[in-house]
Design an enzyme around this catalytic site. Structure first.
Site, PDB file in Angstrom:
ATOM      1  CG  HIS A 495      -0.174   0.113   2.569  1.00 50.25           C
ATOM      2  ND1 HIS A 495       0.622  -0.924   3.221  1.00 50.25           N
ATOM      3  CD2 HIS A 495       0.202   0.956   3.276  1.00 50.25           C
ATOM      4  CE1 HIS A 495       1.098  -0.713   4.278  1.00 50.25           C
ATOM      5  NE2 HIS A 495       1.105   0.724   4.409  1.00 50.25           N
ATOM      6  CG  HIS A 567       5.177   0.922   2.832  1.00 49.72           C
ATOM      7  ND1 HIS A 567       4.486   1.921   2.235  1.00 49.72           N
ATOM      8  CD2 HIS A 567       4.532   0.490   3.939  1.00 49.72           C
ATOM      9  CE1 HIS A 567       3.938   2.699   3.165  1.00 49.72           C
ATOM     10  NE2 HIS A 567       3.909   1.682   4.336  1.00 49.72           N
ATOM     11  NE  ARG A 577       7.159  -6.564  11.488  1.00 47.78           N
ATOM     12  CZ  ARG A 577       6.815  -5.268  10.906  1.00 47.78           C
ATOM     13  NH1 ARG A 577       5.739  -4.415  11.459  1.00 47.78           N
ATOM     14  NH2 ARG A 577       7.516  -4.528   9.890  1.00 47.78           N
TER      15      ARG A 577
HETATM   16  O1  LIG Z   1       4.798  -1.814  10.392  1.00 44.50           O
HETATM   17  C1  LIG Z   1       5.641  -1.827   9.478  1.00 44.50           C
HETATM   18  O2  LIG Z   1       6.666  -2.180   9.263  1.00 44.50           O
HETATM   19  C2  LIG Z   1       4.806  -1.216   8.455  1.00 44.50           C
HETATM   20  C3  LIG Z   1       3.441  -0.819   8.747  1.00 44.50           C
HETATM   21  C4  LIG Z   1       2.872  -0.063   7.537  1.00 44.50           C
HETATM   22  O3  LIG Z   1       3.114   0.133   6.634  1.00 44.50           O
HETATM   23  C5  LIG Z   1       1.399   0.792   8.026  1.00 44.50           C
HETATM   24  O4  LIG Z   1       1.102   0.725   9.135  1.00 44.50           O
HETATM   25  O5  LIG Z   1       1.080   1.792   7.192  1.00 44.50           O
HETATM   26 FE   LIG Z   2       2.156   2.181   5.763  1.00 47.21          FE
END
Ligand SMILES: O=C(O)CCC(=O)C(=O)O
Ligand SMILES: [Fe+2]
Length: 619
Positions: A495, A567, A577
């Site tokens: 996204h 990403h 995590r």
């Molecule tokens: O937690 C991550 O590494 C990315 C999370 C992410 O891209 C978001 O929450 O928009």
């Molecule tokens: Fe994100």
């Protein structure tokens, strides 16, 4: 032993306070009593190990006859460590250590803040009064509790004489008995109790000092010598605090409690015609307080007695050792205080220049295969990661921030169904502080860390306009129990953070996207899980992965929030995590308003608790 084998202190405390919130008062009493008992038990174990191992390593035969370059010191520490490891295995079995946070709560007598009310609700009013009293002994300025104790003490069924400090040390009672006997001219009992109180006090102080020998975060300066010196100083300050801690006799502060034992003893021994012991006590007292006029007068009086010899005025062994150690320690601390002064401005300049010490950019845009992006390491220390994880562990909501969680117009979850997604935002963290469930220090840390993240973005991308916070979210993702370890689904699908990807090359910057977001930063807090890589992708299906970043404590990714930075996160297949995600905006109308409110709350020390006590005060 029953307590020993079951749950951890933290779990018992949690259950107790939860029961309190849900008004299940008998359970509250049961669990908190168990938590307190278990805490005391574990604390004692730790102290015993530390005391025993110190003695053992002191007494052990040395590996070499001459001490060169302080090698003896290190030899002893190594032996001491081996002993501590074995001792811990023997006494704790596979039980966890009490963590820092729990230790702090218990040392501050926090459990009694709940327990007194639970006792009251189950009609154990005497214990309710004692629990309130126990809390007050350590927190004498707590106005609400003082008022509560007063109310309890006026209840039928409460006998003031029997209101006790549940955490009182043995010497407190011995000292009180001793001084009572003294007032009654019962010299034998005065002597016996005072001698016992003395021994008990000294032992108690050793235990308190042993308790200080805990872990320390070497943080920004972990070189060998400074790390030792810093850890030592940290421990030493704590040890010096023991005198003050033990000097409170059920809330009454006695600055010279230890010395005063010898004052009682000198007179009682004199009355028992034990002149030698009397003179020793005088000399002992004077070692603590050499200018005390009435004791000097006593000495003069004794000196004139025919049977008294000069050699009688030798301080007792335990006092010599004690005072020498105390004096040396005070000198060291004074030296540190006087010499470790660096002009504020140069320190501030250094800080402004460097920011956090170990911070370093590790990957730039080219390394990561695209536009405005970077990765860096060392933004925060392990200890700081643990503090944020503590907030996560205790206060996160499932699906926080997305549809399915409470309230509002929220977007549907972009997360896989094979994982649990939990989060907590700045607003709720502030609220927890406000109502007193979370220490202000956590919020302060969060604000400080996120500000660091903001500054890093500003520097790295040379952002010249004002960069505002827009949303701060502490989140964890974990594999669901039933899910396969071989799954290939993404934890968070590919996204962009400020637009809806509708196809390749189309990204709609409008609702339901967070179209006002301009920059994104994610700070990772742990690495004890599997999967969960952050990936940059050239396409929205995740077929052309440009780079992948493995989370670990202190590692941060920063990037502009548009479609130039597609990403996602690969599936978390094992463990949990946790990350701190922060989004920024150039548009002040989308600022995170809670931030100013929380800063204001911290700056002015405003919490619900405080308001409450102020109200009572002005009645
Ligand atoms: O937690 C991550 O590494 C990315 C999370 C992410 O891209 C978001 O929450 O928009
Ligand atoms: Fe994100």
């Amino acid at each position: 032993d029953e307590v020993k084998d079951s749950e951890t202190v933290a779990a018992l405390y949690e259950e107790g306070t939860q029961a309190y919130l849900e008004e299940r008062f008998p359970v509250c009493v049961e669990k908190l009593e168990q938590a307190l008992e278990k805490y005391r038990w574990q604390r004692r174990n730790t102290q015993n190990c530390r005391l025993k191992c110190k003695q053992e390593s002191e007494a052990s035969d040395t590996l070499f006859p001459v001490d060169i370059e302080n090698l003896r010191f290190f030899e002893k520490n190594i032996k001491n460590t081996l002993c501590l490891i074995n001792c811990k295995i023997d006494s704790n079995g596979n039980n966890d250590n009490v963590d820092d946070e729990i230790q702090k709560l218990f040392e501050e007598r926090k459990p009694y803040e709940y327990l007194h009310l639970c006792y009251f609700k189950v009609n154990d009013v005497q214990k309710a009064a004692s629990a309130a009293f126990t809390y007050l002994v350590l927190n004498p300025d707590h106005k609400v509790m003082a008022k509560t104790l007063k109310q309890y003490s006026e209840l039928p069924g409460v006998d003031l004489k029997d209101v006790i400090n549940f955490e009182a040390k043995d010497f407190v009672y011995l000292y009180v008995y001793g001084s009572d006997a003294y007032e009654k001219k019962d010299w034998d009992n005065a002597i016996n109790n005072m001698e016992e109180s003395l021994a008990s006090y000294l032992h108690e102080e050793e235990e308190c000092r042993a308790q200080c020998e805990g872990p320390f975060d070497a943080g920004w300066y972990p070189d060998f010598v400074p790390a030792i010196a810093n850890h030592f100083t940290y421990v030493l300050k704590c040890k010096q605090g023991c005198k003050k801690k033990l000097g409170s006799l059920n809330g009454e502060i006695h600055a010279d409690l230890l010395a005063s034992h010898y004052n009682y003893l000198q007179y009682a021994y004199f009355k028992k015609r034990n002149l030698y012991a009397a003179c020793q006590a005088v000399a002992s007292y004077l070692l603590f307080l050499p200018d005390d006029e009435s004791m000097l007068a006593n000495m003069e009086y004794y000196q004139k007695l025919p049977k008294v010899q000069d050699s009688f005025f030798t301080p007792r062994e335990e006092v010599i050792r004690y005072v020498q150690r105390d004096t040396y320690e005070e000198r060291i601390l004074r030296y540190i205080k006087n010499e470790f002064k660096f002009s504020k401005t140069s320190a501030q300049i250094a800080e402004a220049k460097q920011g956090r010490r170990n911070f370093r950019f590790t990957k730039n845009a080219t390394d990561l295969g695209g536009g405005k992006r970077f990765a860096s390491d060392g933004l925060i220390s392990r200890n700081e990661c643990q503090k944020l994880v503590y907030i996560a562990n205790n206060f996160m909501n499932i699906n926080d921030g997305y549809k399915g969680s409470s309230g509002g117009e929220k977007s549907a979850s972009p997360h896989t169904k094979n994982e649990k997604f939990e989060g907590i935002d700045l607003r709720r963290i502030s609220f927890l502080v406000y109502i007193g469930l979370l220490k202000p220090a956590y919020l302060r840390l969060l604000l400080e860390i996120t500000e660091e993240m903001r500054v890093k973005l500003v520097h790295k991308f040379n952002i010249e306009e004002s960069l505002y916070f827009s949303y701060t979210h502490l989140v964890c993702r974990s594999a669901l129990a039933g899910s396969s370890q071989n799954r290939t689904d993404l934890s968070h699908k590919i996204h962009a953070d400020n637009c809806n990807v509708l196809g390749d090359n189309i990204c709609a910057k409008k609702y339901p996207a967070f179209h006002w977001r301009d920059y994104s930063a994610i700070l990772y807090l742990n690495d004890d899980f599997e999967g969960g890589h952050f990936i940059f992708s050239a396409d929205s299906k995740g077929r052309k992965i440009q780079s992948s970043i493995m989370p670990k404590c202190g590692r941060m990714v920063g990037f502009s929030s548009g479609s130039e930075n597609l990403h996602g996160v690969t599936g978390v297949t094992k463990g949990r995590r946790c990350a701190l995600a922060v989004w920024f905006t150039l548009d002040p109308t989308y600022q995170e308003l809670d931030r100013d409110v929380s800063q204001h709350m911290l700056d002015n020390d405003i919490t619900f608790h405080q308001y409450y006590s102020q109200d009572i005060n002005t009645e």
